[in-house]
Enzyme design. Structure first.
Site, PDB file in Angstrom:
ATOM      1  CD  GLU A 485       1.240  29.545  54.953  1.00 30.15           C
ATOM      2  OE1 GLU A 485       0.177  29.587  55.601  1.00 30.15           O
ATOM      3  OE2 GLU A 485       1.662  30.527  54.303  1.00 30.15           O
ATOM      4  CG  HIS A 488      -1.043  30.977  59.756  1.00 31.53           C
ATOM      5  ND1 HIS A 488      -1.362  32.127  60.442  1.00 31.53           N
ATOM      6  CD2 HIS A 488      -0.474  31.370  58.593  1.00 31.53           C
ATOM      7  CE1 HIS A 488      -0.995  33.181  59.715  1.00 31.53           C
ATOM      8  NE2 HIS A 488      -0.455  32.745  58.597  1.00 31.53           N
TER       9      HIS A 488
END
Ligand SMILES: [Zn+2]
Length: 799
Positions: A485, A488
């Site tokens: 994550e 990202h």
């Protein structure tokens, strides 16, 4: 050309006509009511005239915008393209008294979908045919189309930004006259100046966005809602340039709207959060969904005092009490991003905090700047994106290894998070920094979302949702997911896919970088890293092999639109192929193929220079939208020797992105994992003593079914192992009365007499007729040649 606007039921339409009007900023004002599960909103849009209708090509529009313009030029088909001069001419020749019935396809503004209609204005719909017709179904008025679904729109109005005190300074160049048309121009001029203020005046800009959003209205606008859109027009205005550039919409969400989930957290308390794809935020607020509509936002959220409001905002909001029991939270961002990345979560979560006496969590102690001097020269270059206060230009931000972070969780998971998540975040952030450099975002909140969240994690600007499923079982799953994550922030957020069908760009990179970050976060040795990553690669390879065998072929293609990828219709609208297909969210083929493509490129180039190329890519494209080829061309440009070996963008399209099934280069790679030590350990290549240990621990089990024993034998080829291993195997056979293995026992007793004595005893103690018979039979055959004392001991056991 408009054929692509006829979506299949599985395709997600992006209706907003961003080529005509382009949103630059949203001001949201939300009242969140948990009883009715409704959010009441007032949203103000600040627009620029779309690229297609701007007078001159503006010099401050670069990067994605200029790429986008190119696409538009290519796609501009003659009948649709109307030069700006013609448009302004026609607005002055409008015949307002030419009333007629609605044109073909023109929608009534009456009451369907719960909307109001404004009778007074509705009676004035002109339909003069001498005016331009910009694909608005026969009407002459310009139609602003917004993406919108499951919202009750109550009222739309033009905002009189000229009424804001001191605002005239934004309209130096505009001449003030009394004519209402001129006043409209003045307002648009003010909005234009406001949205194009230079980056260093962002505070002033935000201040005036707030002021303007509170300015009085100056006339209601007509609107219609459809399944996927909200269409707005102003009577007599037939060009985007003359259309109001600041508009305000009153609306309500519906409890069943698919942008947010109303639920309870793990401690049983109510909460609501945004879901992300497939329909993103269009059931939370009307917006321009196409990624090209990069915008900033600010939001004020009011709700009951027991709730915490978390949001993709660069400030950590402190609540302000408005009245008894109601708190107000204010967030903003200054980096323009697609509206789909806006995220909000409201619940009774608590911040997980370090024990006061614990020393600050260590970051990588051996940290040193990982970049070579050559690497740093990109820092000197200007950014390629539109103006905003960019962290890549900020010397202090560029040195920040770990950005400020907070963790929020339901009450019952606080301890778990304190021990795990809170410890892992700085390690993962630091590992990401040493790999890619400057963090694109200034802070991070991590929220443990309710158990009905459909994925293990989701990244949005300044906030990561994490599933509770990553908490148990040590740090491996949680750390790897956090790394994914966090990756990202660079790939997916700072650099977005210009075409949503190319989700591999964000998911492939995040999956590839997850391994790199996580290895660094754990501070593993080179060999350990290699082992872990190879093992992970094999698991992904097997998953990919299974998925390509068991899914629809067309869902396996990473670039389903092939050479048309990134193209939109004249208005800017498009559809996301398979964007609504339910089974797609369970498929990982885009992650996996993307990951394997990036991995294979890394192996061809060498990891160090590959990561240097990634950093260069980040520098060049952050704050912008990209297509696959932007990355591939840049990478191949950097490594001329690859070109000579036949690696081209076209061959990569062909082998990896444009075809279904297992990518050809991967098929050939199927065997290489056998050399990986961690793989060998599982695939029967345990050291003999490891096998002994394994079998001995299995001997402590009360029951093992025949199927397990069969698998065990097959996996570890137990019959071919040394006598120590086979001895434990025979003990397992006897203990669990595994009849198919009795031959192995017989063979052992015959050939391994030095070790078989105790096995006779075990055959007897079970008091099993078959086993005793086996013992007698073996003893009878061997007895004659047996060592005398051994024979004596066995005889005592048997008789
Ligand atoms: Zn920048």
């Amino acid at each position: 050309m408009e054929k692509q606007l006829d979506p299949m039921k599985d395709d997600l339409p992006l209706m907003a006509n961003t080529s005509h009007m382009l949103v630059k900023h949203y001001t949201l004002d939300l009242d969140v009511d948990f009883k009715s599960q409704i959010i009441e909103g007032i949203i103000v849009f600040f627009f620029e005239t779309g690229s297609r209708y701007r007078k001159t090509s503006s010099t401050d529009e670069e990067g994605c915008q200029s790429q986008f313009d190119e696409t538009c030029k290519i796609r501009a088909s003659e009948p649709c393209h109307i030069p700006v001069t013609d448009l302004s001419a026609c607005s002055s020749t409008m015949e307002y008294n030419d009333f007629a019935v609605c044109g073909k396809g023109e929608k009534d503004t009456s009451d369907k979908n719960g909307n109001h209609s404004n009778g007074e204005q509705a009676s004035g719909i002109p339909s003069s045919k001498n005016c331009c017709d910009i694909e608005n179904h026969g009407s002459t008025d310009f139609l602003l189309v917004l993406d919108c679904c499951d919202l009750s729109v109550l009222k739309v109005e033009e905002v009189d930004v000229a009424a804001v005190a001191d605002i005239e300074k934004f309209a130096r160049s505009a001449k003030l006259t009394d004519a209402s048309e001129e006043l409209g121009n003045l307002r648009n001029q003010i909005v234009h100046e406001l949205v194009t203020l230079p980056a260093d005046r962002w505070k002033e800009q935000l201040y005036y966005y707030t002021r303007c959003s509170q300015a009085p209205g100056c006339g209601e606008l007509l609107f219609t809602t459809g399944t996927w859109s909200l269409e707005i027009r102003k009577l007599g205005i037939c060009t985007p340039r003359d259309f109001p550039h600041a508009i305000r919409i009153w609306y309500k969400t519906k409890p069943e709207g698919r942008s947010v989930t109303w639920t309870t957290d793990q401690s049983g308390r109510p909460c609501v959060y945004t879901m992300g794809s497939p329909i993103n935020n269009r059931a939370l607020f009307p917006c321009q969904e196409p990624p090209v509509a990069l915008s900033t936002w600010q939001a004020t959220v009011r709700t009951a005092a027991r709730f915490v409001v978390l949001m993709s905002g660069e400030n950590s909001a402190e609540p302000v009490q408005l009245q008894e029991g109601i708190l107000s939270w204010y967030y903003y961002v200054t980096m323009p991003m697609p509206a789909s990345t806006f995220t909000i979560a409201i619940g009774c979560w608590e911040e997980v905090k370090q024990q006061p006496f614990t020393a600050d969590v260590q970051t990588n102690s051996d940290f040193s700047l990982p970049f070579s001097q050559a690497d740093l020269r990109w820092h000197e270059e200007r950014c390629g994106h539109v103006e905003y206060p960019c962290r890549f230009q900020n010397p202090a931000a560029r040195l920040q290894t770990v950005i400020p972070y907070r963790v929020f969780a339901p009450w019952c998971l606080m301890e778990n998070c304190k021990e795990l998540v809170l410890q892992l975040i700085p390690q993962c952030l630091s590992a990401a920094y040493t790999t890619l450099g400057t963090h694109p975002f200034s802070r991070l909140d991590v929220l443990i979302v309710p158990s009905n969240f459909s994925s293990l994690g989701m990244a949005s600007p300044h906030i990561i949702f994490l599933s509770q499923s990553v908490l148990p079982g040590g740090q491996h799953l949680c750390g790897a997911r956090l790394c994914h994550e966090i990756a990202h922030a660079w790939f997916g957020l700072a650099i977005g896919a210009r075409d949503w069908t190319e989700e591999w760009i964000s998911e492939g990179f995040a999956t590839y970088l997850e391994d790199i970050f996580w290895a660094r976060a754990q501070q593993l040795s080179h060999d350990e890293v290699k082992g872990q990553q190879e093992l992970k690669a094999l698991l992904r390879w097997r998953r990919l092999r299974d998925e390509v065998q068991n899914s629809e072929e067309e869902l396996q293609v990473l670039r389903p639109n092939k050479e048309n990828t990134g193209e939109v219709s004249e208005s800017g609208a498009s559809v996301v192929k398979h964007g609504l297909k339910a089974e797609k969210i369970f498929l990982q083929v885009h992650y996996l193929k993307g990951y394997f493509l990036l991995r294979s490129l890394a192996r061809a180039i060498g990891e160090a220079s590959y990561l240097a190329s990634l950093r260069k890519f980040v520098h060049k494209f952050h704050g912008q939208l990209v297509l696959s080829q932007d990355f591939l061309y840049m990478l191949l440009e950097d490594i001329p020797e690859q070109k000579e070996s036949g690696l081209t963008v076209e061959s990569i399209f062909q082998n990896w992105l444009d075809t279904s099934g297992m990518p050809k280069p991967l098929l050939e790679e199927g065997e290489t994992w056998k050399e990986c030590q961690l793989v060998q350990q599982v695939s029967g290549e345990l050291l003999p003593d490891q096998l002994v240990l394994l079998l001995e621990s299995l001997l402590e089990e009360k029951t093992l079914c025949p199927r397990t024993l069969q698998c065990l034998e097959k996996t570890y080829k137990l019959r071919e192992q040394d006598a120590e291993v086979r001895h434990r195997w025979c003990e397992l056979i006897v203990k669990h009365k595994y009849v198919p293995g009795y031959g192995d026992v017989e063979k052992f007793l015959r050939e391994d007499q030095a070790m078989g004595v105790y096995l006779y005893g075990e055959l007897m103690v079970n008091e099993d007729a078959k086993q005793q018979e086996l013992a007698y039979k073996c003893f009878a055959a061997a007895q004659e040649h047996m060592d005398v004392s051994s024979a004596k001991v066995v005889a005592e056991m048997l008789f």
